[in-house]
Write a protein that holds these residues in place. Sequence first.
Motif, mmCIF file in Angstrom:
data_model
loop_
_atom_site.group_PDB
_atom_site.id
_atom_site.type_symbol
_atom_site.label_atom_id
_atom_site.label_comp_id
_atom_site.label_asym_id
_atom_site.label_seq_id
_atom_site.Cartn_x
_atom_site.Cartn_y
_atom_site.Cartn_z
ATOM 1 N N LEU A 103 64.844 31.132 25.404
ATOM 2 C CA LEU A 103 64.318 30.436 26.893
ATOM 3 C C LEU A 103 63.709 29.681 26.838
ATOM 4 O O LEU A 103 63.624 28.788 27.885
ATOM 5 N N GLN A 104 63.507 28.698 25.920
ATOM 6 C CA GLN A 104 62.254 27.574 25.567
ATOM 7 C C GLN A 104 61.095 28.328 26.183
ATOM 8 O O GLN A 104 60.923 27.102 26.831
ATOM 9 N N ILE A 105 60.689 29.002 25.792
ATOM 10 C CA ILE A 105 59.213 29.412 26.417
ATOM 11 C C ILE A 105 57.895 28.842 24.935
ATOM 12 O O ILE A 105 58.918 29.491 23.701
ATOM 13 N N ASP A 106 57.286 27.708 25.317
ATOM 14 C CA ASP A 106 56.482 27.971 24.500
ATOM 15 C C ASP A 106 55.603 29.429 23.708
ATOM 16 O O ASP A 106 54.757 29.623 24.524
ATOM 17 N N HIS A 107 55.992 29.184 22.939
ATOM 18 C CA HIS A 107 55.071 30.200 21.968
ATOM 19 C C HIS A 107 54.437 29.854 20.190
ATOM 20 O O HIS A 107 55.463 29.185 20.193
ATOM 21 N N ASP A 108 54.112 31.408 20.031
ATOM 22 C CA ASP A 108 53.185 30.842 18.285
ATOM 23 C C ASP A 108 53.923 32.019 17.976
ATOM 24 O O ASP A 108 54.959 32.619 17.977
ATOM 25 N N GLU A 109 54.112 31.775 16.478
ATOM 26 C CA GLU A 109 54.376 33.213 15.794
ATOM 27 C C GLU A 109 53.569 34.387 15.583
ATOM 28 O O GLU A 109 52.677 34.158 16.859
ATOM 29 N N ILE A 110 54.209 35.671 15.550
ATOM 30 C CA ILE A 110 53.433 37.387 15.781
ATOM 31 C C ILE A 110 52.049 36.827 15.092
ATOM 32 O O ILE A 110 51.882 35.624 13.484
ATOM 33 N N SER A 111 50.922 37.405 15.344
ATOM 34 C CA SER A 111 49.412 36.883 14.570
ATOM 35 C C SER A 111 49.703 38.004 14.615
ATOM 36 O O SER A 111 49.341 39.684 14.866
ATOM 37 N N TYR A 112 48.329 38.696 13.522
ATOM 38 C CA TYR A 112 47.629 40.684 13.088
ATOM 39 C C TYR A 112 46.345 39.681 12.954
ATOM 40 O O TYR A 112 45.836 40.808 12.377
ATOM 41 N N GLU A 113 45.838 38.783 13.140
ATOM 42 C CA GLU A 113 44.767 38.364 13.250
ATOM 43 C C GLU A 113 43.366 39.736 13.494
ATOM 44 O O GLU A 113 42.324 39.749 13.179
ATOM 45 N N SER A 114 43.881 39.537 14.893
ATOM 46 C CA SER A 114 42.634 40.982 15.682
ATOM 47 C C SER A 114 42.965 42.491 15.315
ATOM 48 O O SER A 114 41.963 42.759 15.723
ATOM 49 N N GLY A 115 44.122 42.360 14.399
ATOM 50 C CA GLY A 115 44.069 43.885 13.823
ATOM 51 C C GLY A 115 45.459 44.137 14.580
ATOM 52 O O GLY A 115 45.559 45.530 14.072
ATOM 53 N N ARG A 116 45.317 44.307 15.289
ATOM 54 C CA ARG A 116 47.022 44.114 15.934
ATOM 55 C C ARG A 116 47.479 43.078 15.743
ATOM 56 O O ARG A 116 47.450 42.123 15.626
ATOM 57 N N ALA A 117 49.108 43.810 16.447
ATOM 58 C CA ALA A 117 49.882 42.216 16.353
ATOM 59 C C ALA A 117 49.922 41.849 17.451
ATOM 60 O O ALA A 117 50.294 42.841 18.292
ATOM 61 N N SER A 118 49.967 40.791 17.880
ATOM 62 C CA SER A 118 50.221 39.075 18.874
ATOM 63 C C SER A 118 51.526 38.689 19.083
ATOM 64 O O SER A 118 50.974 38.366 17.748
ATOM 65 N N LEU A 119 51.608 38.320 20.041
ATOM 66 C CA LEU A 119 52.134 36.902 20.455
ATOM 67 C C LEU A 119 51.808 36.199 21.394
ATOM 68 O O LEU A 119 51.904 36.509 22.001
ATOM 69 N N ALA A 120 50.952 34.895 20.950
ATOM 70 C CA ALA A 120 50.168 33.817 22.265
ATOM 71 C C ALA A 120 51.620 33.055 22.670
ATOM 72 O O ALA A 120 52.707 32.762 21.744
ATOM 73 N N PHE A 121 51.278 32.917 23.559
ATOM 74 C CA PHE A 121 52.607 32.348 24.631
ATOM 75 C C PHE A 121 52.167 30.939 25.913
ATOM 76 O O PHE A 121 50.893 31.657 26.301
ATOM 77 N N LYS A 190 38.331 37.015 12.619
ATOM 78 C CA LYS A 190 38.472 35.351 12.467
ATOM 79 C C LYS A 190 39.521 34.716 13.068
ATOM 80 O O LYS A 190 39.989 36.000 12.852
ATOM 81 N N ARG A 191 39.551 33.734 14.291
ATOM 82 C CA ARG A 191 40.758 33.493 14.214
ATOM 83 C C ARG A 191 41.328 33.083 13.081
ATOM 84 O O ARG A 191 40.686 32.159 12.807
ATOM 85 N N GLU A 192 43.032 32.728 13.128
ATOM 86 C CA GLU A 192 43.543 31.712 11.740
ATOM 87 C C GLU A 192 43.105 30.827 12.454
ATOM 88 O O GLU A 192 43.443 29.937 11.456
ATOM 89 N N LEU A 193 43.435 30.144 13.459
ATOM 90 C CA LEU A 193 43.489 28.380 13.984
ATOM 91 C C LEU A 193 42.307 27.863 13.205
ATOM 92 O O LEU A 193 42.351 26.847 13.142
ATOM 93 N N ASP A 194 41.005 28.085 13.432
ATOM 94 C CA ASP A 194 40.076 27.750 12.858
ATOM 95 C C ASP A 194 38.742 27.860 12.531
ATOM 96 O O ASP A 194 37.757 27.405 12.297
ATOM 97 N N GLN A 195 38.911 29.367 12.169
ATOM 98 C CA GLN A 195 38.096 30.444 11.767
ATOM 99 C C GLN A 195 37.276 30.761 12.356
ATOM 100 O O GLN A 195 35.464 31.546 11.628
ATOM 101 N N LYS A 196 37.195 30.220 13.750
ATOM 102 C CA LYS A 196 35.749 31.060 14.281
ATOM 103 C C LYS A 196 35.380 32.710 14.832
ATOM 104 O O LYS A 196 35.905 32.968 14.754
ATOM 105 N N GLN A 197 34.756 33.087 14.156
ATOM 106 C CA GLN A 197 34.534 34.805 14.539
ATOM 107 C C GLN A 197 34.470 35.046 16.323
ATOM 108 O O GLN A 197 34.208 34.062 16.914
ATOM 109 N N VAL A 198 35.176 36.043 15.817
ATOM 110 C CA VAL A 198 34.991 36.051 17.543
ATOM 111 C C VAL A 198 34.503 37.668 17.442
ATOM 112 O O VAL A 198 35.038 38.962 16.930
ATOM 113 N N ARG A 199 33.991 37.977 18.604
ATOM 114 C CA ARG A 199 33.410 39.324 18.557
ATOM 115 C C ARG A 199 33.813 40.073 20.290
ATOM 116 O O ARG A 199 34.590 39.182 20.595
#
Length: 325
Positions: A103-121, A190-199
Amino acid sequence: MNRKPLKGIHHVSALTAKAKENYHFYTKILGMRLVKKTVNQDDTSVYHLFYADERGNPGTDLTFFEIPYAGRTHPGTNSISATSLRVRDDQTLEFWKTRFKKLQIDHDEISYESGRASLAFRDHEGQRLILVSDQENEGVAGGIPWDKSPIPQEKGITGLGPVHLTVSRPERTINVLTNLMGFREKPGYKRELDQKQVRVFETGEGGSGAEIHIIQEEEMSRERPGRGSVHHVAFRVEDVEELNKWVEALNESHLSNSGFVERYYFRSLYFREPNGILFELATDGPGFEGDEDFEHLGENLALPPYFEERRKEIEAQLKPLDTKE
């Protein structure tokens, strides 16, 4: 006065410039159910749309205020910078990735950075959203996707997940979350994008339906909200008795607040945490079936009883929005 812990996320309210396009995206593309078509009670000239699970259970509602001609959002700090939506398991994210690509929805790849699989869009207005898998999740239960949705029920969105706050001075927000609101810190990432710590902070039974994720960002300017931005996040309170205890607690803490607010579908209390983000505390009930039956939720313009005598005036100000499709 003893207060029960907040139960988790109640709802998130965001901004859209066009209710018709918003309705199409969240019901036809994401498959959420429109459980209430009503008006902004602070400005009855615009719609307030509630998308959720099959009946709008607390913790499943993503709502939108229509602000016609709203400008674009300029992302920045001291903002609600992403809203998560829960799905059943990791494999479901593959279904959504395929659907977004088709459907051409703007999205990223599936990530596991938070300890859960996630998909940003992002939606058509740039609203920042994240699908999160509940496969490894424990804590607050999700809702039940509507069985008449265009999305297969087993692939449907089950509720709200972690809400992300980007702030310039995190210690100020964290102090309110932990010392006033009773949240507890759990391991971050840590965020994959910029290695910033997420609390990460959670309340109640915990889990993805009860989490706030905090990112520090000192170099960005303050967010300028518009279409595609988030207005506020609300947290779950058991009932009116508990809500009144929170009014008292906020007053004792010298935090400016709205006091008790009648919203008919729930009762509320609003305040801004020290970085300026608007928080709401909202009761789990009464819910959305007091003025519409389950089978016909969201089909007609619903108004709280205190607005009924103004129905003709209110309807005349709104652009028609067909939600019976």
